[in-house]
Design a protein around this motif. Structure first.
Motif: not given
Ligand code: BGC
Length: 476
Positions: A54, A103, A107, A105, A110-111, A51
């Motif tokens: 990611i 967080s 995603g 997850n 990262i955001a 990954d």
């Protein structure tokens, strides 16, 4: 009189200290992911290699956000002021860190990191600018270098706190990373509270026509009322034309030169290879023959510690020796250290000599380009284009950072380890020639004098000449 001077200096130092906590956040937030990464990967069932995209996004989201934040910061700092910009940055820091810690997850994590980057970008723009506008010229270089000291302290603290949480929660990696990314909300709260107490920048106030307030601030932070009035007069003089960065950039070739110089300074700071050395320190230490992960971890802490300590060299000498000799010496040291690291890798031995070269490189950077790129960028722009000029140079710093760290592994794949280090050695040498040709000596010269020199069309390397001081000397 002497007492008054000391009193005003102490006040300025405290104000600068509070504002420079933003630098600490810059260091903490960018470095904290280094130690957290492996636990995040484990927790979300990812693989470092499978990954890679990611994981890459997780690590670089903050740099990406910072590039955007530094562009927005120009507008923000002009419209709302430097102080309000720092307050907004502090709020984003607190929010971004808490969202990161909770967080659900990868995603969202990262955001949240990219969101945090916005604050890093705003802080890296507004802090040096604020410091340059608040500090008396005699200690301006030291004050802005102090900002770099806070950045490097943040990097070191992040390494240490990551190590601590990795140890405390060694049986539960799903908790450890949350603490690592969340705990930095504490200094962010301190920043928010600290910024409540700092005054607005007198230059910004004057640019908004708030003369009285500007004078009140100056009277607080300068030894005498007379000094404050003279400074306000100079500021007003340099503000006569409206702040119109883009218009000025289109129509004024002198301003284009100072914008170009700001970009050059930040490009030169990044092509030293500093972030490659920092991000890949454990790998470099491994290449040097230290294969035990704990050796690599301690090696990284050593690098971060040297980074902090060596910044003192710059703080101590920047306003005495001047910017140019320090920069040239620093780049020479970095070129040498990179060349020897390349050689060691080429002949296949390393050991302690490689570590010594790593440390030497950091001393070269932290004592010169690290702080001085920020010092000079906040000094060379004319008042009416300062926001625009500083935006462009700060964004250049982040974009170069992104490009160089992204290309490092491909560069190694294409050129080989040793050649990559030699390439960086050559880049450092090229910078010496560029410094010689273009970088001015701004030590002790007022921002207004630098501006007059620039706008008169003086050569870039001469815009730091202090004509008033020369006249005074000639008379004496
Ligand atoms: C640079 C950063 C770097 C840091 C390291 C800063 O001045 O802009 O890119 O990571 O110094 O000390």
């Amino acid at each position: 009189m002497m007492e008054k001077q000391q009193g005003s200096n102490i006040k300025v130092i405290i104000i600068c200290l509070l504002a420079a906590i933003a630098g600490l956040m810059f260091g903490l937030d960018t470095a904290v992911i280094g130690g957290a990464k492996q636990f995040v990967v484990e927790h979300f069932h990812l693989s470092m290699t499978g990954d890679a995209i990611i994981v890459g996004a997780l690590v670089s989201a903050i740099t990406f956000g910072a590039a955007i934040g530094s562009i927005l910061a120009g507008w923000l700092a002009a419209r709302l002021g430097r102080k309000t910009s720092l307050q907004i940055a502090a709020l984003i820091f607190i929010l971004g860190e808490l969202i990161s810690a909770f967080s659900p997850n990868i995603g969202i994590l990262i955001a949240a990191r990219a969101f945090l980057g916005l604050a890093v970008g705003v802080a890296s723009y507004a802090t040096p600018l604020y410091l340059a506008e608040i500090a008396p010229r005699k200690i301006r270089g030291s004050m802005i270098s102090f900002y770099q000291f806070m950045i490097t302290s943040g990097l070191l603290l992040a390494y240490l706190s990551d190590t601590y949480f990795a140890y405390i929660y060694r049986d539960d990696p799903s908790i450890s990373w949350r603490w690592m990314v969340g705990v930095v909300a504490i200094p962010a709260i301190v920043l928010f509270l600290g910024v409540l107490f700092i005054p607005r920048s007198p230059r910004w106030l004057a640019s908004k026509g708030r003369k009285e307030e500007a004078l009140t601030v100056l009277e607080e932070i300068r030894p005498t009322k007379g000094d404050a009035a003279v400074e306000l007069g100079n500021i007003e003089e340099s503000l006569k034309e409206r702040q119109n960065g883009w218009g000025l950039f289109k129509n004024n070739s002198n301003f284009r030169r100072s914008v170009g110089l700001g970009m050059l300074l930040q490009i030169m700071q990044q092509v030293t290879g500093i972030n490659i050395i920092l991000y890949f320190a454990p790998e470099i230490i491994k290449m040097a023959g230290f294969t035990d992960p704990s050796e690599q971890m301690w090696g990284s802490v050593l690098v971060a510690l040297v980074n902090v300590l060596a910044t003192f060299i710059a703080i101590a000498v920047v306003d005495r020796w001047g910017r140019r000799p320090i920069l040239i010496t620093g780049y020479l040291i970095m070129a040498f250290a990179m060349a020897i690291m390349g050689l060691l890798i080429y002949v296949g031995t390393g050991g302690y000599v490689a570590i010594a070269m790593l440390v030497l490189f950091i001393i070269g950077f932290a004592g010169s380009a690290g702080p001085l790129a920020w010092v000079l960028c906040s000094e060379i722009q004319p008042a009416k284009g300062r926001n625009f000029g500083a935006t462009i140079s700060t964004a250049t710093n982040w974009i170069m950072n992104l490009i160089l760290t992204f290309t490092f592994l491909s560069l190694i794949a294409a050129l080989g380890d040793a050649n990559t280090f030699w390439l960086y050695a050559v880049l450092n040498l090229i910078c010496i020639a560029l410094i010689w040709l273009y970088v001015p000596e701004t030590k002790g010269t007022s921002l207004e004098q630098i501006e007059r020199n620039l706008m008169k069309g003086k050569k870039l390397r001469d815009i730091g000449e202090d004509i008033d001081a020369e006249k005074a000397e000639a008379k004496a």
